[in-house]
Design an enzyme around this catalytic site. Structure first.
Site, short mmCIF file in Angstrom:
data_model
loop_
_atom_site.label_atom_id
_atom_site.label_comp_id
_atom_site.label_asym_id
_atom_site.label_seq_id
_atom_site.Cartn_x
_atom_site.Cartn_y
_atom_site.Cartn_z
N ARG A 64 7.69 2.62 66.42
CA ARG A 64 6.85 3.42 65.80
C ARG A 64 7.63 4.26 64.93
O ARG A 64 8.10 5.39 65.27
CB ARG A 64 5.85 4.55 66.32
CG ARG A 64 5.06 5.34 65.78
CD ARG A 64 3.86 4.80 65.20
NE ARG A 64 3.02 4.25 66.09
CZ ARG A 64 2.19 3.19 65.90
NH1 ARG A 64 1.96 2.68 64.52
NH2 ARG A 64 1.30 2.38 66.63
N ARG A 87 8.68 -8.37 64.58
CA ARG A 87 9.20 -6.99 64.79
C ARG A 87 9.44 -6.87 66.37
O ARG A 87 9.95 -5.65 66.91
CB ARG A 87 8.34 -6.03 64.31
CG ARG A 87 6.82 -6.11 64.93
CD ARG A 87 6.11 -4.69 64.31
NE ARG A 87 4.85 -4.77 64.72
CZ ARG A 87 3.95 -3.68 64.69
NH1 ARG A 87 4.14 -2.70 63.84
NH2 ARG A 87 2.70 -3.85 65.09
N HIS A 154 6.69 -2.38 56.35
CA HIS A 154 5.73 -1.41 56.62
C HIS A 154 6.32 0.05 56.69
O HIS A 154 6.67 0.50 57.74
CB HIS A 154 5.33 -1.92 58.09
CG HIS A 154 3.91 -1.03 58.31
ND1 HIS A 154 3.94 0.44 58.43
CD2 HIS A 154 2.68 -1.47 58.80
CE1 HIS A 154 2.65 0.64 59.18
NE2 HIS A 154 1.86 -0.40 59.24
N ASP A 198 -6.01 4.61 54.64
CA ASP A 198 -5.66 3.17 55.17
C ASP A 198 -6.23 2.31 53.95
O ASP A 198 -7.26 1.64 54.31
CB ASP A 198 -6.11 2.75 56.52
CG ASP A 198 -5.53 1.57 57.20
OD1 ASP A 198 -5.62 1.48 58.30
OD2 ASP A 198 -4.76 0.87 56.33
N GLU A 256 3.92 0.42 51.89
CA GLU A 256 4.24 -0.95 52.45
C GLU A 256 4.20 -1.93 51.41
O GLU A 256 3.19 -2.13 50.76
CB GLU A 256 3.49 -1.31 53.58
CG GLU A 256 3.12 -0.18 54.59
CD GLU A 256 2.15 -0.41 55.52
OE1 GLU A 256 1.74 -1.61 55.67
OE2 GLU A 256 1.50 0.55 56.15
O1 TA6 Z 1 -0.57 -0.76 57.47
C1 TA6 Z 1 -1.58 0.17 58.01
C2 TA6 Z 1 -1.95 -0.53 59.49
O2 TA6 Z 1 -2.49 -1.58 59.43
C3 TA6 Z 1 -3.01 0.48 59.92
O3 TA6 Z 1 -4.23 0.27 60.01
C4 TA6 Z 1 -2.55 0.92 61.42
O4 TA6 Z 1 -2.90 0.09 62.33
C5 TA6 Z 1 -1.12 0.86 61.04
O5 TA6 Z 1 -0.90 -0.25 60.29
C6 TA6 Z 1 0.02 0.84 62.17
O6 TA6 Z 1 0.01 -0.45 62.78
P1 TA6 Z 1 0.62 -0.75 64.40
O7 TA6 Z 1 0.28 -2.28 64.60
O8 TA6 Z 1 1.97 -0.67 64.00
O9 TA6 Z 1 0.17 0.32 65.26
#
Ligand code: TA6
Length: 282
Positions: A64, A87, A154, A198, A256
């Site tokens: 994260r 990842r 991301h 988002d 991203e």
């Molecule tokens: O990039 C935005 C997103 O798709 C959000 O909807 C949120 O889910 C974020 O990515 C984080 O995703 P993750 O799977 O890393 O918790």
């Protein structure tokens, strides 16, 4: 590993190798899990990437924060891992080189129909860390038929206070609102944050994050992408994410470089695609 002088190998925990960078132009760290840039701090700057204090570091688990490589799909898929498996796997370190400007490191992940993806492939991630951060994901499809791929770099960016942060460069762009059934809307002025955001912006240009609290801007350029995702979980989603402190939404946003929603990558056999993101502190 034949590492450049500015790079050292350590284990963040048993079985979890990380490359630490200490260069005159910057410091940083990259986990071999996902070839995941976890930290990048240019000289005389505050950290540029956000990392959750509750991040999990284990094979098969997403980290994260930092710069997750989302591949071969972006988003959720039935019972498959969110944002693909790249990842979640350990990549190989291929080579590295120091220069006066910084250090360049190359990582590789390849598969032959395992990993939940029925096609042979090769991913190469080229990372330049210096006073800029440049990340290039080269995707090679080695299967016998054409395949559709979605992907994203991301990137979690550290800011002084999300409520006072804005994103410039997207005014007039259309976006798909992931929080409202992907409804298509038009961006008026700068993107501001007073709720969960988002969105997939159908945009191929550069953006600027303006951070008045830390008194800096982050210029984010890209190539190989016509979709820019902007995300902040705000209060309620932060509480639902076990690997994110409840108040951490305050300290970051994601910008991203993506191939998704109208920018799907179709690769013929032996086809390649290059997705790049570059970040500079102003
Ligand atoms: O990039 C935005 C997103 O798709 C959000 O909807 C949120 O889910 C974020 O990515 C984080 O995703 P993750 O799977 O890393 O918790």
């Amino acid at each position: 590993m034949n590492l450049p002088a500015s790079v050292t190998l350590r284990e963040l925990k048993p079985g979890f190798p990380v490359l630490d960078v200490s260069h005159p132009r910057c410091s940083g760290s990259i986990a071999l899990l996902g070839a995941h840039v976890m930290e990048w701090t240019p000289v005389r700057q505050k950290p540029v990437l956000f990392m959750s204090d509750k991040a999990v570091f284990a094979e098969g688990e997403p980290i994260r924060g930092g710069l997750p490589v989302c591949w071969p799909w972006f988003g959720g898929r039935e019972d498959l891992p969110s944002h693909g498996f790249a990842r979640l796997r350990f990549w190989d370190f291929v080579r590295g080189e120091d220069s006066a400007e910084g250090v360049e490191l190359v990582f590789r992940l390849h598969g032959n129909g395992d990993l939940g993806w029925p096609y042979p492939f090769e991913l190469n991630l080229n990372v330049h860390l210096g006073e800029t951060l440049a990340v290039a994901l080269e995707m090679k499809h080695l299967g016998e038929s054409t395949v559709e791929i979605t992907a994203a770099l991301h990137t979690y960016l550290r800011v002084g206070a999300i409520e006072q942060t804005r994103v410039e460069g997207l005014a007039g762009s259309h976006y798909l609102d992931s929080l409202d059934d992907h409804r298509k809307r038009s961006q008026v002025g700068a993107v501001i944050f007073d709720r969960e955001v988002d969105r997939v912006y159908l945009a191929d240009g550069d953006v600027r994050v303006v951070d008045p609290v830390w008194q800096r801007t982050l210029d984010i350029d890209k190539s190989g992408s016509r979709a820019t995702v902007v995300w902040n979980p705000w209060i309620e989603k932060s509480k639902r994410l076990a690997d994110l402190p409840d108040d951490a939404y305050h300290d970051f946003l994601c910008i991203e470089a993506a191939n998704t929603s109208g920018d799907v990558v179709r690769l013929a056999p032996q086809g390649t695609h290059l997705l790049r993101q570059m970040i500079r502190v102003g």
